[in-house]
Enzyme design. Structure first.
Site, mmCIF file in Angstrom:
data_model
loop_
_atom_site.group_PDB
_atom_site.id
_atom_site.type_symbol
_atom_site.label_atom_id
_atom_site.label_comp_id
_atom_site.label_asym_id
_atom_site.label_seq_id
_atom_site.Cartn_x
_atom_site.Cartn_y
_atom_site.Cartn_z
ATOM 1 N N ASP A 33 0.801 -1.271 0.056
ATOM 2 C CA ASP A 33 0.056 -0.070 0.005
ATOM 3 C C ASP A 33 0.889 1.395 -0.039
ATOM 4 O O ASP A 33 1.749 1.181 0.659
ATOM 5 C CB ASP A 33 -1.089 -0.002 1.299
ATOM 6 C CG ASP A 33 -2.046 1.008 1.045
ATOM 7 O OD1 ASP A 33 -3.262 0.476 0.785
ATOM 8 O OD2 ASP A 33 -2.056 2.253 1.202
ATOM 9 N N ILE A 34 0.482 2.143 -0.742
ATOM 10 C CA ILE A 34 1.407 3.444 -0.878
ATOM 11 C C ILE A 34 1.439 4.349 0.315
ATOM 12 O O ILE A 34 2.086 5.175 0.602
ATOM 13 C CB ILE A 34 0.916 4.293 -1.980
ATOM 14 C CG1 ILE A 34 2.033 5.152 -2.749
ATOM 15 C CG2 ILE A 34 -0.409 5.161 -1.819
ATOM 16 C CD1 ILE A 34 1.648 5.707 -4.187
ATOM 17 N N GLY A 94 -15.058 3.181 4.168
ATOM 18 C CA GLY A 94 -13.476 3.583 3.708
ATOM 19 C C GLY A 94 -12.960 3.189 2.255
ATOM 20 O O GLY A 94 -11.972 3.239 1.877
ATOM 21 N N SER A 96 -12.134 3.538 -1.217
ATOM 22 C CA SER A 96 -11.732 4.519 -2.263
ATOM 23 C C SER A 96 -11.203 3.998 -3.545
ATOM 24 O O SER A 96 -11.245 5.031 -4.482
ATOM 25 C CB SER A 96 -10.628 5.453 -1.620
ATOM 26 O OG SER A 96 -9.376 4.600 -1.418
ATOM 27 N N HIS A 101 -10.345 -5.323 -3.338
ATOM 28 C CA HIS A 101 -8.757 -5.534 -2.822
ATOM 29 C C HIS A 101 -8.920 -5.926 -1.506
ATOM 30 O O HIS A 101 -9.787 -5.357 -0.619
ATOM 31 C CB HIS A 101 -8.062 -4.320 -2.861
ATOM 32 C CG HIS A 101 -8.606 -3.051 -2.347
ATOM 33 N ND1 HIS A 101 -9.619 -2.063 -3.137
ATOM 34 C CD2 HIS A 101 -8.428 -2.449 -1.571
ATOM 35 C CE1 HIS A 101 -9.786 -1.092 -2.520
ATOM 36 N NE2 HIS A 101 -9.275 -1.339 -1.553
HETATM 37 P P1 AMP Z 1 -9.712 1.483 0.186
HETATM 38 O O1 AMP Z 1 -9.710 2.894 0.800
HETATM 39 O O2 AMP Z 1 -9.908 0.405 1.128
HETATM 40 O O3 AMP Z 1 -10.359 1.490 -1.192
HETATM 41 O O4 AMP Z 1 -7.980 0.945 -0.146
HETATM 42 C C1 AMP Z 1 -7.461 1.763 -1.015
HETATM 43 C C2 AMP Z 1 -6.013 1.682 -0.888
HETATM 44 O O5 AMP Z 1 -5.139 1.779 -1.892
HETATM 45 C C3 AMP Z 1 -5.639 2.680 0.143
HETATM 46 O O6 AMP Z 1 -4.933 2.034 1.448
HETATM 47 C C4 AMP Z 1 -4.378 3.679 -0.514
HETATM 48 O O7 AMP Z 1 -3.440 3.832 0.281
HETATM 49 C C5 AMP Z 1 -4.140 2.674 -1.570
HETATM 50 N N1 AMP Z 1 -3.607 3.266 -2.735
HETATM 51 C C6 AMP Z 1 -3.876 4.340 -3.537
HETATM 52 N N2 AMP Z 1 -3.171 4.402 -4.430
HETATM 53 C C7 AMP Z 1 -2.189 3.450 -4.377
HETATM 54 C C8 AMP Z 1 -1.136 3.250 -5.547
HETATM 55 N N3 AMP Z 1 -0.674 4.078 -6.357
HETATM 56 N N4 AMP Z 1 -0.274 2.291 -5.062
HETATM 57 C C9 AMP Z 1 -0.589 1.537 -3.929
HETATM 58 N N5 AMP Z 1 -1.660 1.804 -2.871
HETATM 59 C C10 AMP Z 1 -2.424 2.529 -3.279
#
Ligand code: AMP
Ligand code: ZN
Length: 115
Positions: A33-34, A94, A96, A101
């Site tokens: 995760d970023i 939450g 996004s 995933h």
């Molecule tokens: P969710 O909020 O459950 O939809 O999780 C989305 C996740 O994706 C969040 O924890 C973000 O930090 C992660 N995320 C967003 N953009 C990226 C990216 N480019 N690479 C890796 N993780 C990401």
């Protein structure tokens, strides 16, 4: 269901956007995760574009199982003493990114209930 060129995680799967990949097989890709919320925070995604875990379970129970198997494999590789595997479904939970995933979190004590 096919990969969607407008979707962030589909683009990571296609290699169009860089990610720190930790595992890949025929059905799933896992990457860090970023914005990590724990020392281990890996996202495990199916290689097909579905919006959330419920849709994935309907379309493919076996790929849903593959996500959990990948989480267990990564947790074992890292000898995590405990871990949490969670799907956020819907903005109020939450979510996004609307490509299903599984979050794998570990490497610290995790509070319950989550916020
Ligand atoms: P969710 O909020 O459950 O939809 O999780 C989305 C996740 O994706 C969040 O924890 C973000 O930090 C992660 N995320 C967003 N953009 C990226 C990216 N480019 N690479 C890796 N993780 C990401
Ligand atoms: Zn997608």
């Amino acid at each position: 269901m096919a990969l969607d060129s407008a979707c962030l995680f589909c683009r990571i799967i296609l290699g169009e956007i860089p990610a720190d990949i930790v595992l890949r097989n025929d059905n799933v890709v896992a990457f860090n995760d970023i914005n990590p919320q724990a020392p281990t925070h890996v996202l495990i995604v199916p290689r097909l574009h579905v919006e959330n875990a419920g849709e994935l379970a309907q379309i493919s129970p076996s790929i849903t199982a593959d996500l959990f198997n990948a989480a267990a494999e990564i947790a074992a590789q890292r000898a995590l003493s405990g871990h949490r595997a969670v799907f956020n479904t819907g903005a109020d939970a939450g979510q996004s990114v609307f490509h299903a995933h599984l979050h794998l979190l570990g490497g610290r004590a995790l509070a319950w209930p989550p916020g």
